[in-house]
Scaffold this motif. Sequence first.
Motif, mmCIF file in Angstrom:
data_model
loop_
_atom_site.group_PDB
_atom_site.id
_atom_site.type_symbol
_atom_site.label_atom_id
_atom_site.label_comp_id
_atom_site.label_asym_id
_atom_site.label_seq_id
_atom_site.Cartn_x
_atom_site.Cartn_y
_atom_site.Cartn_z
ATOM 1 N N ASP B 38 0.847 -1.202 0.000
ATOM 2 C CA ASP B 38 0.000 0.000 0.000
ATOM 3 C C ASP B 38 0.880 1.249 0.000
ATOM 4 N N HIS B 54 -8.500 -0.277 -3.419
ATOM 5 C CA HIS B 54 -7.405 0.361 -2.676
ATOM 6 C C HIS B 54 -6.317 0.848 -3.616
ATOM 7 N N GLY B 56 -2.323 1.467 -4.316
ATOM 8 C CA GLY B 56 -1.026 0.948 -3.880
ATOM 9 C C GLY B 56 -0.097 0.689 -5.051
#
Lengths: 639, 474
Positions: B38, B54, B56
């Motif tokens: 991340d 997410h 990352g």
Amino acid sequence: MNTMSELRERTDICVVGAGHAGCEAALACARLGFETVIFTVSVDSIALMPCNPNIGGTSKGHLVREIDALGGEMGKNIDKTFIQSKMLNRSKGPAVHSLRAQADKAEYSRAMRKVLENQEHLTIKQAEVCELLVEETETKSEDLNRTKKIVGVKTFTGTVYECKAVILCTGTYLKARCLCGEAITYTGPNGLQAANHLTDSLENLGITMRRFKTGTPARMDRRSLDFSKMEEQFGDERIIPFSFSTNPEEVQIDQVSCYLTYTNEKTHDIIRANLDRSPIYAGIIEGTGPRYCPSIEDKVVKFSDKDRHQVFIEPEGLHTNEMYVSGMSSSLPEDVQLAMYRTVPGMENCKIVRNAYAIEYDCIDPKQLYSTLEFKDIEGLFSGGQFNGSSGYEEAAAQGLIAGINASLFLQGREQIVLDRSQAYIGVLIDDLVTKENFEPYRMMTSRAEYRLLLRQDNADLRLRQIGYEVGLVSEEVYQKTLHKKEQIEQEVQRLKNTIVGASGKNQDFLIAHGSAPLKTGVSLAELICRPELTYEMISEIDIERKPLPLEVTEQVEIEVKYEGYIDRQLKQVEHYKKMEKKKIPADLDYNDVGSLRLEARQKLIAHRPVSVGQASRISGVSPADISVLLVYLESYRK
Amino acid sequence: MKTDTIAAIATAISDAGIGIIRVSGDEAVSIVHHIYRDKNQKDVLEHYQSHTIHYGFIITKSGDIIDEVMISVMKAPHSYTMEDTVEINCHGGVLMMKKILMEVIQAGARMAEPGEFTKRAFLNGRIDLSRAEAVMDIIHAKNEFALKTSVQQLKGSVSDKIKTLRDQILYEIAFIESALDDPEHISLDGYEKELSEKTGDIEAELSKLLSSADDGRILKEGIRTVIVGKPNVGKSSLLNLFMGQDRAIVTDIAGTTRDTLEETIRFGDITLNIMDTAGIRDTEDAVEKIGVERAKKMSEEADLILYVIDSSEALDENDEIILKLIEGKKTIILLNKSDLMEVTDKNTVKNFYHKNIDHNGQFTEKDDSISLLRISAKEKEGLDELKALIEDYFFHGKIVSEEELYITNVRHKEAILEALESIRQVKQSLENHMPEDFYSIDLMSAYASLGRILGEEVGEDLVNKIFSEFCMGK
């Protein structure tokens, strides 16, 4: 025809043939409580070894061990009658160690006959079975698509034996003919009567036959050989029995020797000069021979760069002067044979007792069988051995045993057994026979077993005893023993993994003394055994808690620990393999309904009718994409 | 050991803005977990909730960042395949997507079979039964196509190399196995050392293959094309024709083009990287000589050679030099100046070739590697035919979906990688002085992996090899 016998007998199971397949089949059926009749053209030829005088050898030794673990007889019988024993490949990995014993042929045959004669529920009958009797089945069972079932057999004299199952183990007898150069006799092996009628009956039932050939070398009079010109070959110092039930102390016998000599250019010249008189090269032989047992003619022609070939001289028994000439089977005429044998050192004055010959016989295309060895089209008809296109005593016995077990399970209304490729060499053998295209007598080889690290001869009992027990051929006592052994192995492996040794002075000294790197941190005893230079036995010095265990246990412990990484990898492959084996294909599936299959795949699948997606994937001509298509189709079919 | 988690590029393989790599199977999450960090450099993927997305990075084993990505995690059964699925949204360059896919594969996934996501969706009950036929057709069609392109796409030299390596490997296995099956006739004494050398060689060859694997370069970067020919045959005119403008200096004096020019042009659907060269002739002029050397060097590296001949002139010894240069390369011979009187025609070239270069060689109108075409750069004639020929050479007659071509390339690479790993395992076994039967286990895996590239199954190869090479048996 009206002068024929009108006798009608009734029994449960008929076994046709009393060779190595027939004996195992009949014993299994009778031991499982079925009234069984075993037919042979000559009672004197029960468990005859018409070719090489040994049992076992690479991968064949595995088969014998597996037969024994399942409750078969071959291992016990050779333990009673061997005259020399050797563990082959001892310097190589445990997976390829293979036991091979020289047999006293006559004794082997006699001992097996005695077992048969004393077996409850078993009748020996000298008669030639000429016809199979079948009936149309009225009900079509759910997964099977067959219309015929077996109801009996008829002998040459006209007697009918009504029965519910038949096991065909006709070996090399069907329409057999033997060739020795220009001389042809219409006999089975060793001049025994051939069986000339059954083939027609089988063909009438729609069974596809084929013709195979094999051969055997000459037998010499021991007194005419000069062993001082050969290398003596001894048996092992410590003999390991074939059967898991044989007490090792009872087989430490005085052994006889074999002898090694070589062919030379002179031998090869004679062969080359007379090739036109070889029935094979002259085109008289039509059958296909095994590549594994090439005749000396074949060896000389195909490997012309080799200036010599090995020849092993092996005794045929203790009470005979006959010596088997391994490596020089031939179908050349007698005069050429004699001249060629006499060029070999030590055989200059040899006298031939029996000539080498080639034999041709009828057998089936085994793709007509399920992996249970039952015919796909005829309920209650099973087969095993050379009749199924295999070669070798051990291959025959293995199939005979499975056919016998399954015929019995069939009569009991129980699910038949199929050993898969990850369980046993027997599984590989039968799967290869019924799935692949075989163009020659099939011989077992270690290279055919893809999971051979798991299929060792030393762990056949751990793999198969339970199956033998469930079938009913292995006693409670023997089974409990195996369970106990398994438990001891597991506990000891766990202990080795959990016992951590530190970098103490004593441990370091031990390691340095054995040329092994000293420790930086604590390691488990198992990790130490994994080091190439250390063994379970060696580390006993620093393994203070070790309790004495039987050799058969410590042997397994060492193998499991030392080769764990490799074994784990194979186990993973097996997991994947089993997934596909478990996906069953209904027997009445119509491949013409499966859209998007390639034509070749469709034809092959229709011809083979595989029982599982896994088996389908091993058929040559069926691609991974076809398998995907099949999977999708089966899913929608299931719903 | 590969898991049964599969991965593939889910979006069209083109230089679009965004591409998606889809990973599906029991180990989808843990596999991507290993190659994902991340924004705080933490490996946290395994803790992400289902159906969240997410920001990352995808990283290499050594920790270098490959690309910044958005990752979505969909836990079973709420995904297309009804298995755990991770989708990596990355920058859409072909090379980028491919690099990430390779990382995923090296982390333990395997390349999805054509149509496999759909197949899994179906088998897991996601797609209703009425579509079974359609699913089977998709699998069938995609596999047929993939197999065809996979084999066709291999350059002859690469496929020859793989065949040779496979043969070598099979020979070693057959030798070991024959000795195991017939220890009294065939001995393995001293074999360890021999095999150690041989696996060293095989490992080196495989590494070379891997690094030179055709990385979808032709698609991404275009076909490396070299225009060769004697001075003043019209090479620069041809280039200008492609370009649609006068870029190279064209005069009627032989030897004007001294530097090689490189231009990327779109020629219909095809991208050509064209390098114009100085005319090749045996020359004493130092400057020109450098140009000739470079042309020779470029020809060696080229995917395609356009060899321009002035059809109004006769062939001479300079053409002989050029013909030798292009031997074995994919070449189109352009008989330029079709607007002028024809002195050299197709037959003249053929005869010249047979006489001077290869007396026995195949050289037909449509040879595997050489084609002949009449054009006029000046009159802009023959361009369509040229385009068709190039398509034929590189795309087998049609520009196929770039996805398929691309996938087969990654497949090749995956298979070579697997073979390499197996060979290294053999080396490991050798170093540990394992018994010989252990070597053949991994040699066999390597043999099977390489076979996948050629679309060949293992079947009875081994048993046949054993019997054909070694004299076995009693």
